[in-house]
Design a protein around this motif. Structure first.
Motif, mmCIF file in Angstrom:
data_model
loop_
_atom_site.group_PDB
_atom_site.id
_atom_site.type_symbol
_atom_site.label_atom_id
_atom_site.label_comp_id
_atom_site.label_asym_id
_atom_site.label_seq_id
_atom_site.Cartn_x
_atom_site.Cartn_y
_atom_site.Cartn_z
ATOM 1 N N ARG A 50 0.802 -1.219 0.000
ATOM 2 C CA ARG A 50 0.000 0.000 0.000
ATOM 3 C C ARG A 50 0.835 1.269 0.000
ATOM 4 O O ARG A 50 0.309 2.364 -0.197
ATOM 5 C CB ARG A 50 -0.930 0.003 1.212
ATOM 6 C CG ARG A 50 -2.017 -1.064 1.165
ATOM 7 C CD ARG A 50 -2.775 -1.133 2.469
ATOM 8 N NE ARG A 50 -1.902 -1.545 3.582
ATOM 9 C CZ ARG A 50 -2.300 -1.677 4.838
ATOM 10 N NH1 ARG A 50 -3.553 -1.399 5.160
ATOM 11 N NH2 ARG A 50 -1.458 -2.067 5.774
ATOM 12 N N ASN A 51 2.143 1.144 0.250
ATOM 13 C CA ASN A 51 3.023 2.304 0.226
ATOM 14 C C ASN A 51 4.456 1.846 -0.011
ATOM 15 O O ASN A 51 4.740 0.637 -0.069
ATOM 16 C CB ASN A 51 2.924 3.105 1.536
ATOM 17 C CG ASN A 51 3.206 2.238 2.751
ATOM 18 O OD1 ASN A 51 4.304 1.693 2.893
ATOM 19 N ND2 ASN A 51 2.214 2.089 3.629
ATOM 20 N N GLY A 52 5.349 2.821 -0.133
ATOM 21 C CA GLY A 52 6.732 2.500 -0.438
ATOM 22 C C GLY A 52 7.440 1.696 0.632
ATOM 23 O O GLY A 52 8.273 0.826 0.333
ATOM 24 N N MET A 53 7.126 1.974 1.897
ATOM 25 C CA MET A 53 7.761 1.243 2.994
ATOM 26 C C MET A 53 7.403 -0.242 2.936
ATOM 27 O O MET A 53 8.257 -1.117 3.108
ATOM 28 C CB MET A 53 7.339 1.851 4.338
ATOM 29 C CG MET A 53 7.783 3.299 4.537
ATOM 30 S SD MET A 53 9.575 3.488 4.592
ATOM 31 C CE MET A 53 9.920 2.717 6.179
ATOM 32 N N GLU A 54 6.122 -0.522 2.704
ATOM 33 C CA GLU A 54 5.696 -1.920 2.575
ATOM 34 C C GLU A 54 6.364 -2.578 1.371
ATOM 35 O O GLU A 54 6.746 -3.745 1.427
ATOM 36 C CB GLU A 54 4.171 -1.998 2.439
ATOM 37 C CG GLU A 54 3.412 -1.727 3.712
ATOM 38 C CD GLU A 54 1.917 -1.992 3.556
ATOM 39 O OE1 GLU A 54 1.524 -2.596 2.516
ATOM 40 O OE2 GLU A 54 1.147 -1.602 4.449
ATOM 41 N N ALA A 55 6.487 -1.830 0.297
ATOM 42 C CA ALA A 55 7.110 -2.377 -0.914
ATOM 43 C C ALA A 55 8.549 -2.798 -0.645
ATOM 44 O O ALA A 55 8.963 -3.911 -1.007
ATOM 45 C CB ALA A 55 7.068 -1.343 -2.038
ATOM 46 N N CYS A 76 6.400 6.876 1.714
ATOM 47 C CA CYS A 76 7.553 6.751 0.824
ATOM 48 C C CYS A 76 7.002 6.635 -0.589
ATOM 49 O O CYS A 76 6.352 5.642 -0.913
ATOM 50 C CB CYS A 76 8.389 5.517 1.206
ATOM 51 S SG CYS A 76 9.794 5.186 0.130
ATOM 52 N N ASP A 77 7.239 7.632 -1.438
ATOM 53 C CA ASP A 77 6.604 7.615 -2.755
ATOM 54 C C ASP A 77 7.341 6.706 -3.737
ATOM 55 O O ASP A 77 8.415 6.171 -3.437
ATOM 56 C CB ASP A 77 6.439 9.031 -3.306
ATOM 57 C CG ASP A 77 7.767 9.704 -3.657
ATOM 58 O OD1 ASP A 77 8.745 9.000 -3.967
ATOM 59 O OD2 ASP A 77 7.820 10.938 -3.637
ATOM 60 N N GLY A 78 6.753 6.554 -4.913
ATOM 61 C CA GLY A 78 7.285 5.624 -5.884
ATOM 62 C C GLY A 78 8.672 5.956 -6.383
ATOM 63 O O GLY A 78 9.487 5.054 -6.642
ATOM 64 N N MET A 79 8.999 7.229 -6.549
ATOM 65 C CA MET A 79 10.332 7.611 -6.999
ATOM 66 C C MET A 79 11.380 7.243 -5.963
ATOM 67 O O MET A 79 12.486 6.809 -6.313
ATOM 68 C CB MET A 79 10.378 9.108 -7.297
ATOM 69 C CG MET A 79 9.546 9.542 -8.500
ATOM 70 S SD MET A 79 9.960 8.647 -10.037
ATOM 71 C CE MET A 79 11.696 9.037 -10.194
ATOM 72 N N GLU A 80 11.038 7.386 -4.691
ATOM 73 C CA GLU A 80 11.967 6.994 -3.628
ATOM 74 C C GLU A 80 12.178 5.481 -3.633
ATOM 75 O O GLU A 80 13.300 4.995 -3.432
ATOM 76 C CB GLU A 80 11.438 7.459 -2.274
ATOM 77 C CG GLU A 80 11.428 8.966 -2.095
ATOM 78 C CD GLU A 80 10.794 9.397 -0.785
ATOM 79 O OE1 GLU A 80 11.483 10.068 0.007
ATOM 80 O OE2 GLU A 80 9.623 9.058 -0.546
ATOM 81 N N VAL A 81 11.088 4.736 -3.869
ATOM 82 C CA VAL A 81 11.199 3.274 -3.954
ATOM 83 C C VAL A 81 12.098 2.886 -5.118
ATOM 84 O O VAL A 81 12.988 2.037 -4.989
ATOM 85 C CB VAL A 81 9.808 2.630 -4.125
ATOM 86 C CG1 VAL A 81 9.947 1.134 -4.390
ATOM 87 C CG2 VAL A 81 8.955 2.870 -2.884
ATOM 88 N N LEU A 82 11.873 3.513 -6.256
ATOM 89 C CA LEU A 82 12.663 3.226 -7.441
ATOM 90 C C LEU A 82 14.143 3.497 -7.197
ATOM 91 O O LEU A 82 15.010 2.675 -7.530
ATOM 92 C CB LEU A 82 12.149 4.069 -8.618
ATOM 93 C CG LEU A 82 12.915 3.987 -9.940
ATOM 94 C CD1 LEU A 82 12.979 2.555 -10.448
ATOM 95 C CD2 LEU A 82 12.271 4.904 -10.977
ATOM 96 N N GLN A 83 14.440 4.623 -6.596
ATOM 97 C CA GLN A 83 15.833 4.977 -6.323
ATOM 98 C C GLN A 83 16.477 4.004 -5.343
ATOM 99 O O GLN A 83 17.646 3.630 -5.502
ATOM 100 C CB GLN A 83 15.895 6.414 -5.783
ATOM 101 C CG GLN A 83 15.543 7.465 -6.819
ATOM 102 C CD GLN A 83 15.381 8.849 -6.211
ATOM 103 O OE1 GLN A 83 15.399 9.017 -4.988
ATOM 104 N NE2 GLN A 83 15.200 9.847 -7.061
ATOM 105 N N GLU A 84 15.710 3.566 -4.341
ATOM 106 C CA GLU A 84 16.256 2.635 -3.350
ATOM 107 C C GLU A 84 16.515 1.258 -3.978
ATOM 108 O O GLU A 84 17.523 0.607 -3.670
ATOM 109 C CB GLU A 84 15.300 2.504 -2.175
ATOM 110 C CG GLU A 84 15.836 1.663 -1.017
ATOM 111 C CD GLU A 84 17.093 2.237 -0.384
ATOM 112 O OE1 GLU A 84 17.875 1.452 0.184
ATOM 113 O OE2 GLU A 84 17.301 3.468 -0.476
#
Length: 243
Positions: A50-55, A76-84
Motif C-alpha cells: 500500500r506504500n513504499g515502505m511496505e514495498a 515513501c513515494d514511488g520515486m523513492e522506492v525506485l531509487q532505493e
C-alpha cells in the motif's frame, strides 16, 4: 482454415511465470491492477503493498521479477522506492503506473531504468500490450547468452530508424508490413507456405521475409515435427516493424 497434418511442437526453453508485486495505495486501483495483470498469460501477482515502505519490506521476501509501481503514495513515494531499488542493485524491473505525466518526472523515471511508463487512466488493452512486450524482453534475455546489435536495439527505448538499420535491399518495407499485418490477424503460428498463400506471394519470398523477421526479433520461429515427412518451421508475430 488450412487443413494441416497434426504437428508436434519441438521442446523449447519455457519462461516461468513472471512474479509481480503491485505497489498502489488505492485498494480499488490495486485490485484492478491485480486482475489486469493476472489476465495476461505468464504473469503471477505474488504480493501487494500500500506504500513504499511496505514495498521495500516485501521485495526481499517475495523476490518479484517485476514491480508495478505508483508514484503518489504516503510515507515513501514511488520515486523513492525506485531509487532505493537501484541503490540496492536488486534484480527487479519496474513499470510505473501513475497520474504523473510531467516531463521532469517521466525523465527522472527513465533515467532510473523503468522498462515502461503508463499514465492513468489507462485501458486494459494498453496494459496488456506493455506486459506482453515485457514478457518478450524477458524471453529474449533469458534464452540467449549473447545478443546481436539489432536485438539490443529492439530492447532500447531509443531505436534506430529503418534507414539507419540499413534494411537489406531484398526486403521492402511495404511487403514486410503486409506479412506482419497478416500474422497479427492470426491466432496461431504459420509456415512460409501458408503465409505465401494468405498474402499472395511465392513461398520463396515469404520464407525470405519470415526468416528476416525472426532475425530481427519481429517473429518467433518454431520447429514442428509432422507425422510424416520433414519437420517444418512455423512463425508467430512478436512485434510489428516500425512504420
Amino acid at each position: 482454415m488450412w487443413n494441416l497434418p497434426y504437428v508436434f511442437p519441438m521442446k523449447r526453453v519455457m519462461l516461468m511465470d513472471i512474479k509481480v508485486l503491485i505497489v498502489e495505495d488505492d485498494p480499488m486501483v490495486a485490485e484492478i491492477n491485480k486482475k489486469f495483470t493476472e489476465a495476461v498469460k505468464g504473469f503471477l501477482v505474488v504480493g501487494q503493498a500500500r506504500n513504499g515502505m511496505e514495498a521495500m519490506a516485501q521485495i526481499p521476501v517475495k523476490q518479484p521479477d517485476l514491480v508495478i509501481l505508483d508514484i503518489y503514495m504516503p510515507q515513501c513515494d514511488g520515486m523513492e522506492v525506485l531509487q532505493e531499488i537501484r541503490k540496492q542493485d536488486r534484480p527487479v524491473d519496474i513499470i510505473m503506473i501513475t497520474a504523473a505525466d510531467d516531463t521532469v518526472t517521466v525523465s527522472k523515471a527513465l533515467r532510473q531504468g523503468v522498462v515502461a511508463y503508463i499514465t492513468k487512466p489507462f485501458k486494459f488493452e494498453r496494459y496488456k500490450a506493455v506486459l506482453e512486450g515485457y514478457r518478450h524482453f524477458k524471453q529474449t534475455i533469458m534464452q540467449k547468452e549473447n545478443l546481436g546489435q539489432e536485438e539490443i536495439d529492439g530492447l532500447l527505448p531509443v531505436r534506430m530508424t529503418r534507414e539507419e538499420r540499413d534494411m537489406p535491399k531484398n526486403i521492402q518495407a511495404q511487403t514486410l508490413q503486409r506479412i506482419s499485418q497478416y500474422l497479427l490477424e492470426q491466432a496461431q503460428s504459420f509456415s512460409a507456405e501458408e503465409v505465401a498463400a494468405g498474402v499472395g506471394m511465392s513461398r520463396v519470398t515469404s520464407r525470405r521475409y519470415l526468416e528476416y523477421m525472426a532475425e530481427q526479433g519481429l517473429a518467433e520461429r518454431e520447429l514442428y515435427y509432422i507425422a510424416v515427412g520433414r519437420p517444418i518451421h512455423r512463425f508467430r508475430l512478436v512485434r510489428q516493424p516500425e512504420k
